[in-house]
Design a protein around this motif. Structure first.
Motif, PDB file in Angstrom:
ATOM      1  N   ARG A 129     -10.497  -0.389  -4.659  1.00  0.00           N
ATOM      2  CA  ARG A 129      -9.918  -1.502  -5.423  1.00  0.00           C
ATOM      3  C   ARG A 129      -8.395  -1.529  -5.369  1.00  0.00           C
ATOM      4  NH1 ARG A 129     -13.896  -1.340 -10.808  1.00  0.00           N
ATOM      5  NH2 ARG A 129     -15.838  -1.011  -9.639  1.00  0.00           N
ATOM      6  N   THR A 130      -7.795  -0.602  -4.642  1.00  0.00           N
ATOM      7  CA  THR A 130      -6.341  -0.581  -4.522  1.00  0.00           C
ATOM      8  C   THR A 130      -5.883  -1.765  -3.670  1.00  0.00           C
ATOM      9  OG1 THR A 130      -6.342   1.832  -4.662  1.00  0.00           O
ATOM     10  CG2 THR A 130      -4.348   0.786  -3.800  1.00  0.00           C
ATOM     11  N   TYR A 178      -1.146   2.039  -1.891  1.00  0.00           N
ATOM     12  CA  TYR A 178      -1.569   1.525  -0.584  1.00  0.00           C
ATOM     13  C   TYR A 178      -0.567   1.948   0.484  1.00  0.00           C
ATOM     14  CZ  TYR A 178      -3.819  -1.868   2.580  1.00  0.00           C
ATOM     15  OH  TYR A 178      -4.504  -2.461   3.619  1.00  0.00           O
ATOM     16  N   SER A 208      -9.417   4.774  -3.977  1.00  0.00           N
ATOM     17  CA  SER A 208     -10.092   3.610  -4.531  1.00  0.00           C
ATOM     18  C   SER A 208     -10.201   2.458  -3.541  1.00  0.00           C
ATOM     19  CB  SER A 208      -9.347   3.127  -5.777  1.00  0.00           C
ATOM     20  OG  SER A 208      -9.949   1.941  -6.273  1.00  0.00           O
ATOM     21  N   GLY A 265      -9.130  -1.377   0.261  1.00  0.00           N
ATOM     22  CA  GLY A 265      -8.253  -0.519  -0.526  1.00  0.00           C
ATOM     23  C   GLY A 265      -7.666   0.619   0.284  1.00  0.00           C
TER      24      GLY A 265
END
Length: 353
Positions: free
Chosen positions: A87-88, A95, A85, A119
């Motif tokens: 969006r991480t 991460y 992702s 991300g």
């Protein structure tokens, strides 16, 4: 005219002009292929192709040409695609998992390919280090490349189309590692498995990596087993194409160990040639024949000299080889064959140390 490729424009004068143009470009080992590509462009012109169609083809060819040039100096180095992702956030355990995995992979002599976004993609580049990372980005208005991630590094390729980007990922990667993500991550996972299941991509390890106690990929596997395999939409046998794990050590072992002895494959005529890093024993060869006779159309698995086609292309000519008549259907079985081929050569130590 008789020495020109059979694929022509249908207009003799134009075919001769194309041949002369290709010759002007300089000596070409594959001049016939260059001739055919130019011929395709001329056919589009003669057929009055729609401008929109021409723009798609023009952009795609230019993107692929540039990507080929960027990756060419690094072809002998194994690379793993890392997906996950955008969006991480940096404080998410995923991460750190991605960054630590990429660092471990680089310490084993590999490079990574990410989507060059935020991300998980940034984590992968940070872990591997810029010298060991490629960025294969897609132009999206809501997802930009972090300004300091690649800078002016030449190993960043920007794509307009998803299909040329995906082709680059698959073509240049020797392994695929996916951390939890959204639709794009699931798309990459399923498309990669589809290519492997159908033989449209050569055998390669696919690792679905989560954090310890994470449930994302385990629930995905449960769905595949209950809703796909149980209904006959995929074979339970196909699950050998993918490894679900929350351990970086296991992920590294799956990726690096896949090439402990296996190197690559190539079809020569009706036969599949498997190139190896090391010769195998007679006992090992007998074991392979006993276990994998089911995917042979005829004959046996046997040692082979370098074929004439491989010699002509200077294609891994010094490696030992096995050759057999593969049925071109049991690709999951071929994956298990690679595992069996590697087994005596796999490292027995943790690969992150």
């Amino acid at each position: 005219m008789d020495d020109l490729p059979r694929y022509r424009t249908g207009k003799p004068d134009l075919d001769v002009a194309i041949a002369e143009l290709v010759e002007l470009a300089g000596p070409q080992h594959d001049a016939s292929l260059i001739f055919e590509m130019v011929t395709t462009a001329m056919k589009l012109a003669r057929e009055g192709a729609d401008r929109g169609d021409l723009k798609i083809l023009n952009s795609a060819v230019k993107e692929m040409r540039y990507a080929f040039a960027v990756f060419a100096p690094y072809r002998r180095i194994r690379k793993a695609a890392i997906f996950g992702s955008a969006r991480t956030l940096p404080d998410d355990p995923l991460y750190d998992q991605a960054r630590n995995f990429a660092a471990a992979l680089a310490s084993n002599g590999w490079m990574v390919i990410t989507g060059a976004g935020p991300g998980i993609m940034t984590a992968g580049v940070e872990g591997a280090g810029l010298d060991h990372a490629f960025g294969v980005s897609i132009r999206l208005p809501f997802e930009t490349v972090p300004a300091s991630l690649f800078g002016n590094d030449v190993k960043l390729v920007n794509f307009r189309y998803f299909f040329t980007r995906k082709l680059t990922f698959v073509k240049e990667s020797s392994a695929f590692v996916l951390l939890p993500g959204g639709f794009g991550t699931l798309d990459e996972a399923l498309e990669t498995l589809t290519l492997l299941q159908t033989g449209k991509a050569p055998p390669a390890p696919v690792v679905l990596l989560d954090t310890p106690s994470g449930t994302y990929w385990q629930r995905w596997r449960d769905f595949v087993e209950v809703e796909l395999a149980a209904r006959g939409y995929v074979s339970p046998h196909d699950l050998c194409l993918v490894k679900v794990t929350d351990s970086i050590d296991e992920a590294i072992d799956e990726v690096v160990g896949f090439y402990a002895n296996y190197h690559s494959i190539r079809f020569v005529g009706h036969d599949l040639v498997v190139r190896m890093r090391h010769e195998i024993t007679d006992e090992h060869l007998r074991s392979l024949n006993a276990r994998f006779a089911g995917f042979l159309e005829q004959g046996t698995i046997a040692r082979s000299p370098t074929t004439e086609s491989e010699l002509a292309d200077n294609d891994q000519i010094d490696l030992p080889r096995l050759r057999f008549r593969f049925n071109r259907a049991d690709w999951a079985g071929l994956r298990e064959f690679v595992d069996a081929l590697n087994e005596p050569f796999r490292a027995r130590r943790p690969l992150t140390s």
